[in-house]
Design a protein around this motif. Structure first.
Motif, mmCIF file in Angstrom:
data_model
loop_
_atom_site.group_PDB
_atom_site.id
_atom_site.type_symbol
_atom_site.label_atom_id
_atom_site.label_comp_id
_atom_site.label_asym_id
_atom_site.label_seq_id
_atom_site.Cartn_x
_atom_site.Cartn_y
_atom_site.Cartn_z
ATOM 1 N N ASN B 167 0.824 -1.207 0.000
ATOM 2 C CA ASN B 167 0.000 0.000 0.000
ATOM 3 C C ASN B 167 0.857 1.255 0.000
ATOM 4 O O ASN B 167 0.552 2.235 -0.672
ATOM 5 N N HIS B 173 -2.681 4.844 -5.482
ATOM 6 C CA HIS B 173 -3.984 4.574 -4.866
ATOM 7 C C HIS B 173 -4.552 5.824 -4.201
ATOM 8 O O HIS B 173 -5.740 5.887 -3.930
ATOM 9 N N HIS B 178 -7.993 8.121 -1.442
ATOM 10 C CA HIS B 178 -7.931 9.334 -0.621
ATOM 11 C C HIS B 178 -8.338 10.555 -1.442
ATOM 12 O O HIS B 178 -7.677 11.592 -1.410
ATOM 13 N N ASP B 315 -7.097 3.744 4.244
ATOM 14 C CA ASP B 315 -6.250 2.607 3.855
ATOM 15 C C ASP B 315 -6.625 1.346 4.631
ATOM 16 O O ASP B 315 -6.686 0.252 4.081
HETATM 17 FE FE LIG Z 1 -2.991 5.336 1.424
#
Ligand SMILES: [Fe+2]
Ligand code: FES
Ligand code: FES
Lengths: 323, 365
Positions: B167, B173, B178, B315
């Motif tokens: 991650n 991502h 986010h 996350d």
């Molecule tokens: Fe993140």
């Protein structure tokens, strides 16, 4: 440090050679390989119900090297081991660890007396590899009876100190202890006399007791091993403890039930009460304190013995009270 | 004896090396008042401090009957007393007291683990103590440098630690997970580079002349109150094997020379992450956000900690959902995209550590 789960495996003896007078170097290839931590031992099955512990001198990942002294009063273990020839199959455990070396002490003193070198050699090798501050003190009666001398000399050089009784260079325990400080850890394995002397000196010098580490296989005493008689009136038992037997084994054979675990004089489970004694006690355990040993009310049946009375030379007779 | 490295598709779980320093706790969590129980890389530990302030890690199982020492109490200068029958151990794990006997069984000992305090964390070495070199502790100097300020927290993660590392190694991502704080389209549109050596992997991405996302606009205004306009944004992700990732992040007024090294017209933060495997599928995720401006402002420290905590909550939700996907499809391996390059190098370095350890366990010693 490995776990202490007892797992048996097949071992094949690949070599048995002479390491010193009366000491065999026995190499056993283990079925599942071995990963040894310094201070480990393996248990070897030497008969249907009999198991003996031997320290690991070294391992190469696939096999273990043991050093075994043929005891004149062997209870079967060392005679069995000395009779092994290459190709023999035996049952051994994965390495067990009752005597762990702590990494990170400021200073180390390693003390080996006689066959005790088998428990100490691996620790010394580890400390050498780590570049630790250590001294290896190796005490023996004669050079010919001291195993692995060439290897130890090559590996440890000036850190190895040899003390050989018949060369007049016997160990001065007081000097050894004077050299230690509260940050020193002392690891020892050897005859009970030597270990007791060090323990007393250590206590007298007020050094921290937890820094004194020792391994005892409970096979040496203050007196030579003799045959003696044991009686348990309450159970109607009278039997002879032969030189090759322990008191515990003799009692068990005669039908007494005695609890035990370590069988090397450490745990105190096999303690029995003394009703009467003819002869002298040879306490070979490390469970009782000196004061308790002097009172002679109890003994550890797995290792302790009786020797003849010095005055009348009559064989020892021990009368016990078993619950 | 070594496991063949996965070819093609990627194994979901690598396992973890034991010969490593793992953050076990924040420095303030380990005290001389009580004993902290924590599992680190599959080992249950009892953590405490001696009277003189030195941290200690003992195996959390008494030699006698394996009662947890963490349920016991601290006695004397550096000892723990087992809650069950009162055996005591010193900081080296040596038994110092046995009830009802005048001597101490010489084999009575619990394992004591190498331990170091550094960068506001207490680090424990879970492998062979002979290799526990403090020089191998990951570099997180920003945590306690006077030039940096900030704070962080711990997240209890219910997934394999490598999923957290994945991650962090790929920040594309951000655009999707986010979107309200730090995400923006330019993240997946811009190029990145990946470099590595034996212990580190670095992923670098620059986004030039873009509009700052809300989080960064706020930070710029903390330093430059009248800030308006476009920025140059960077993300430099640096992995240190096996499980520490520092992310150098920031924005500077567009065209003021940040890519060339002049960050004076910008704000710089470091996202500090060190992820400690707890079991095969759970981890302690220690993080902090450190900044190099307005060091005096506790308000900004707290605001940033809470903002990043919010971002990491997104996350966490994704990782938990991913773990459910993995559990529901046990036979499926991972597939890889170009964006996974950093994560793949990260996995390769970890695999090498594990292989080296397995080799050492079988080879001549
Ligand atoms: Fe993140
Ligand atoms: S059985 Fe342990 S002391 Fe005798
Ligand atoms: S279990 Fe710890 S003292 Fe018995």
């Amino acid at each position: 440090m490995t776990g202490n789960q007892i797992t048996w495996q097949r071992g094949i003896v690949t070599a048995s050679t002479r390491a010193a007078d009366g000491i065999a170097r026995i190499v056993v290839q283990a079925e599942h390989g071995v990963r040894e931590a310094p201070g480990s031992h393996v248990d070897v099955r030497i008969g249907p119900d009999a198991v003996r512990s031997y320290s690991i001198v070294e391992t190469d990942g696939a096999s273990v090297t043991l050093g075994v002294r043929l005891s004149p009063t062997s209870r079967g273990g060392s005679a069995f081991m000395h009779a092994l020839t290459p190709g023999a199959a035996i049952d051994i455990t994965a390495p067990l660890q009752d005597f762990p070396l702590r990494i990170g002490a400021r200073r180390y003193v390693l003390l080996a007396g006689g066959i005790g070198i088998t428990a100490i050699a691996g620790m010394a090798r580890t400390l050498a590899r780590l570049g630790a501050d250590y001294t290896l003190v190796y005490v023996g009666r004669t050079r010919a009876a001291m195993a692995f001398l060439p290897e130890l000399t090559a590996l440890h050089g000036g850190r190895l100190r040899l003390h050989v009784d018949d060369e007049g260079t016997g160990l001065d325990v007081a000097a050894l202890i004077a050299d230690a400080d509260p940050e020193s850890e002392l690891y020892m394995c050897g005859p009970i006399r030597l270990m007791d002397a060090v323990r007393r000196g250590w206590l007298a010098a007020q050094l921290p007791l937890p820094n004194l580490r020792y391994e005892t296989f409970g096979n040496s005493g203050w007196f030579d091993t003799e045959e003696f008689t044991v009686r348990v009136p309450r159970l109607g038992i009278e039997t002879t403890v032969r030189t090759g037997d322990s008191l515990l084994e003799a009692l068990e054979r005669a039908g007494a039930e005695v609890m035990s675990d370590c069988r090397k004089g450490e745990c105190g489970l096999c303690t029995v009460g003394i009703v009467d004694l003819h002869g002298a006690l040879d306490h070979r355990d490390v469970f009782f304190s000196d004061a308790q040993k002097a009172r002679a009310h109890m003994l550890c049946a797995c290792v302790s013995r009786v020797v003849r009375d010095r005055a009348d030379a009559c064989p020892g007779v021990l009368t016990l009270d078993l619950p | 004896m070594t496991n063949p490295s996965p070819a093609g598709a990627t194994a979901k779980s690598l396992g973890f090396p034991r010969n490593a320093w793992y953050a076990a706790a924040w420095d303030h969590e380990v005290t001389a008042k009580s004993i902290l129980a924590r599992s680190i890389a599959g080992r249950s530990l009892a953590l405490y401090r001696t009277e003189s302030g030195r941290p200690v890690a003992l195996a959390d199982a008494c030699w006698h009957r394996l009662a947890p020492l963490s349920m016991g109490k601290l006695v004397g200068a550096d000892e723990v007393q087992c809650p069950y029958h009162g055996l005591r151990y010193n900081s080296a794990g040596r038994c110092t007291f046995m009830p009802a006997q005048q001597t101490i069984n010489p084999s009575a000992v619990v394992r004591s683990y190498p331990i170091e305090q550094r960068h506001r964390f207490v680090w424990v070495w879970t492998g062979d103590p002979m290799h526990a070199d403090p020089a191998l502790i990951p570099d997180m100097f920003q945590m306690d440098s006077p030039e940096w300020a900030g704070d962080g927290r711990t997240i209890a993660v219910d997934t394999d630690y490598t999923l957290v590392l994945d991650n962090l190694m790929d920040l594309t991502h951000e655009e999707f997970v986010h979107s309200s704080s730090i995400g923006q389209d330019e993240l997946s549109e811009s190029d990145f580079t990946v470099t590595h050596d034996d212990r580190t992997v670095t992923v670098t991405r620059w986004m030039l002349d873009i509009d700052p996302p809300p989080f960064w606009r706020k930070n710029m205004r903390d330093k430059f109150p009248d800030f308006e306009g476009r920025v140059d944004r960077w993300q430099i992700i640096e992995f240190q094997a096996p499980s520490t990732i520092r992310i150098d992040v920031g924005v500077a007024k567009a065209g003021t020379g940040a890519p060339e090294g002049d960050r004076s017209q910008g704000v710089n933060g470091f996202v500090m992450n060190t992820i400690t495997p707890e079991t095969d599928r759970s981890a302690h995720y220690f993080w902090a956000f450190m900044r190099d401006y307005r060091l005096e402002s506790q308000l900004i420290t707290t605001q940033l900690r809470e903002a990043v905590h919010g971002v990491f909550g997104e996350d966490e939700a994704m990782l938990a959902a991913q773990q459910r996907g993995i559990d529901a499809h046990p036979d499926h391996e991972f597939y890889n995209l170009n964006i996974d390059a950093g994560g793949m190098w990260m996995r390769r370095l970890i695999q090498r550590m594990i292989d080296a350890e397995q080799l050492a366990a079988t080879v001549v010693r």
